[in-house]
Scaffold this motif. Structure first.
Motif, PDB file in Angstrom:
ATOM      1  N   LEU A 279    -109.876 -73.200 -36.510  1.00 28.43           N
ATOM      2  CA  LEU A 279    -110.162 -74.234 -35.516  1.00 28.43           C
ATOM      3  C   LEU A 279    -110.017 -73.683 -34.097  1.00 28.43           C
ATOM      4  O   LEU A 279    -110.798 -74.001 -33.199  1.00 28.43           O
ATOM      5  CB  LEU A 279    -109.231 -75.432 -35.719  1.00 28.43           C
ATOM      6  CG  LEU A 279    -109.509 -76.307 -36.937  1.00 28.43           C
ATOM      7  CD1 LEU A 279    -108.436 -77.402 -37.054  1.00 28.43           C
ATOM      8  CD2 LEU A 279    -110.889 -76.949 -36.849  1.00 28.43           C
ATOM      9  N   GLY A 280    -108.998 -72.840 -33.892  1.00 26.62           N
ATOM     10  CA  GLY A 280    -108.814 -72.227 -32.582  1.00 26.62           C
ATOM     11  C   GLY A 280    -109.973 -71.330 -32.210  1.00 26.62           C
ATOM     12  O   GLY A 280    -110.431 -71.322 -31.059  1.00 26.62           O
ATOM     13  N   LEU A 281    -110.473 -70.554 -33.181  1.00 30.51           N
ATOM     14  CA  LEU A 281    -111.608 -69.674 -32.924  1.00 30.51           C
ATOM     15  C   LEU A 281    -112.857 -70.475 -32.568  1.00 30.51           C
ATOM     16  O   LEU A 281    -113.588 -70.141 -31.625  1.00 30.51           O
ATOM     17  CB  LEU A 281    -111.862 -68.801 -34.152  1.00 30.51           C
ATOM     18  CG  LEU A 281    -112.968 -67.743 -34.027  1.00 30.51           C
ATOM     19  CD1 LEU A 281    -112.643 -66.764 -32.910  1.00 30.51           C
ATOM     20  CD2 LEU A 281    -113.132 -67.004 -35.352  1.00 30.51           C
ATOM     21  N   ILE A 282    -113.079 -71.548 -33.309  1.00 33.38           N
ATOM     22  CA  ILE A 282    -114.210 -72.426 -32.998  1.00 33.38           C
ATOM     23  C   ILE A 282    -114.049 -73.019 -31.602  1.00 33.38           C
ATOM     24  O   ILE A 282    -115.007 -73.126 -30.823  1.00 33.38           O
ATOM     25  CB  ILE A 282    -114.337 -73.539 -34.050  1.00 33.38           C
ATOM     26  CG1 ILE A 282    -114.697 -72.938 -35.404  1.00 33.38           C
ATOM     27  CG2 ILE A 282    -115.384 -74.563 -33.638  1.00 33.38           C
ATOM     28  CD1 ILE A 282    -114.647 -73.926 -36.556  1.00 33.38           C
ATOM     29  N   GLY A 283    -112.812 -73.417 -31.260  1.00 29.56           N
ATOM     30  CA  GLY A 283    -112.551 -73.965 -29.933  1.00 29.56           C
ATOM     31  C   GLY A 283    -112.837 -72.963 -28.827  1.00 29.56           C
ATOM     32  O   GLY A 283    -113.352 -73.327 -27.760  1.00 29.56           O
ATOM     33  N   ILE A 284    -112.521 -71.689 -29.062  1.00 31.33           N
ATOM     34  CA  ILE A 284    -112.803 -70.659 -28.055  1.00 31.33           C
ATOM     35  C   ILE A 284    -114.304 -70.537 -27.838  1.00 31.33           C
ATOM     36  O   ILE A 284    -114.779 -70.462 -26.700  1.00 31.33           O
ATOM     37  CB  ILE A 284    -112.196 -69.315 -28.493  1.00 31.33           C
ATOM     38  CG1 ILE A 284    -110.664 -69.384 -28.416  1.00 31.33           C
ATOM     39  CG2 ILE A 284    -112.719 -68.179 -27.620  1.00 31.33           C
ATOM     40  CD1 ILE A 284    -109.975 -68.167 -28.993  1.00 31.33           C
TER      41      ILE A 284
END
Length: 308
Positions: A279-284
Motif C-alpha cells: 500500500l505504501g508503494l502504491i501511495g508513493i
C-alpha cells in the motif's frame, strides 16, 4: 564551422570555477570561435555566484543562470540545455573530475555521425567501499528499471542539436538526465577518458542523496516494483493454499492437531507488513502522479548574465 555550448551545473564550487573557466576557454577557443559556456549556479550558499559574475563581466562567451533556490543537479542541466543555442552541446560537472581537455575527443567522435558521444571513465578514483556501493546501486537500478546503465558513465557527454531539442520536450518533474537521453534512442558512441581526482572540496552526493536519487529514478522510469509486488502476492497465495491443504490433510487423515497461536500470530504479522508495504508503494506512485499533475515549473531563475 560548428558552434559548441558547454553546460555546467555549479554547486559549492567556489574553488574550482576559475580554473574550470580557464581550461574550458583554452580548449574551446582551439576548436571554434563560436562557443559559449553556460554556468548554472544552484544556490550552493558559497561565493560561487560572485565569482561567476566576475567571470561574466570579463568574458562574454560565458553566460550564467542563478536559480532562486536549490533545485538539484539534473534541473541545472535542464536549464542549461533549455538556454543553449549551439550545434553541439557538452554537459559536464564542475568539480574538474571531468577534464575539459577531453572535449575535443568527444567532438571528433561526434563528427563521425553520432548524435550522442558518452565519456566512459576507465578509472574512477574512489574508496573501495564506495566502489562496492556504487556497483550495488547500479546493479539494483538496472534490475528494477530493465535498462542497462553503465556505472562508468556520468553526465559528461556531447549532444547534437537534435538531441537537445528532443530533450527539451521532456518536462516531467522527476528527472535523471542520463536515463532520459538513453531512452531517446539516438546513435551513441563512447570515448574512454581519464576521470581525475577531485582537487577541491568533496562531493555533495552522500549515500542518503544517492539512495534518494536512485529511488526516485526507479519510481519515475519503471513500474517493475509494482509488478514484483503482484508476483510476490501471487506466490504468497499459492504457498498459502498449499499450506492450508497440508493442514487440512494432516487433520483429517493423520489426526494431527492444528498448529498453535504462535505460528498464527507470526503469519498475521508478516502478511500485515507485506500489505502495508504494498500500500505504501502504491501511495508513493500516486504521490508522484500528483506531483506531475500540478505541472509546476522545473526551475525558477533569479538572475541571468550575458544573455541577449
Amino acid at each position: 564551422m560548428s558552434s559548441i555550448s558547454v553546460v555546467v551545473p555549479v554547486y559549492q564550487s567556489e574553488e574550482s570555477i576559475s580554473e574550470l573557466h580557464q581550461r574550458l576557454t583554452k580548449v574551446l577557443s582551439s576548436l571554434t570561435p563560436n562557443y559559449e559556456i553556460l554556468l548554472i549556479e544552484d544556490c550552493g550558499h558559497d561565493s560561487s555566484w560572485s565569482k561567476i559574475k566576475k567571470i561574466c563581466a570579463e568574458d562574454k562567451h560565458v553566460r550564467a543562470i542563478h536559480f532562486s533556490r536549490n533545485f538539484g543537479q539534473h534541473y541545472g542541466i535542464t536549464a542549461g540545455l533549455d538556454h543553449s543555442t549551439s550545434d553541439w552541446v557538452v554537459v559536464m560537472d564542475c568539480d574538474l573530475q571531468d577534464r575539459p581537455e577531453d572535449i575535443p575527443a568527444l567532438y571528433r567522435k561526434a563528427q563521425e555521425g553520432f548524435d550522442i558521444v558518452l565519456a566512459v571513465r576507465h578509472r574512477r578514483d574512489q574508496p573501495f567501499v564506495q566502489r562496492i556501493m556504487v556497483g550495488f546501486f547500479y546493479s539494483l537500478f538496472n534490475f528494477l528499471t530493465d535498462s542497462p546503465y553503465d556505472s562508468r558513465i556520468g553526465n559528461f557527454r556531447i549532444l547534437s542539436r537534435q538531441v537537445v531539442e528532443s530533450f527539451r520536450e521532456f518536462r516531467e518533474q522527476l528527472r535523471f538526465f542520463g536515463a532520459l537521453v538513453q531512452w531517446m534512442g539516438f546513435p551513441v558512441a563512447m570515448v574512454e577518458v581519464q576521470h581525475d581526482q577531485r582537487p577541491y572540496g568533496k562531493s555533495a552526493y552522500n549515500y542518503r542523496k544517492l539512495f534518494a536519487l536512485g529511488f526516485n529514478t526507479v519510481i519515475a522510469y519503471s513500474d517493475k516494483p509494482l509488478r514484483l509486488c503482484v508476483g510476490f502476492g501471487f506466490l504468497t497465495v499459492v504457498v498459502s493454499l498449499g499450506l492450508a491443504a497440508f493442514v487440512v490433510y494432516n487433520y483429517f487423515v493423520h489426526q494431527s492437531p492444528v498448529m498453535g497461536w504462535s505460528s498464527l500470530l507470526v503469519a498475521i504479522s508478516f502478511f500485515s507488513g507485506v500489505i502495508l508495504l504494498n500500500l505504501g508503494l502504491i501511495g508513493i506512485y500516486l504521490g508522484k502522479v500528483f506531483e506531475e499533475a500540478k505541472r509546476r515549473p522545473l526551475y525558477i531563475i533569479h538572475e541571468k548574465l550575458n544573455f541577449p
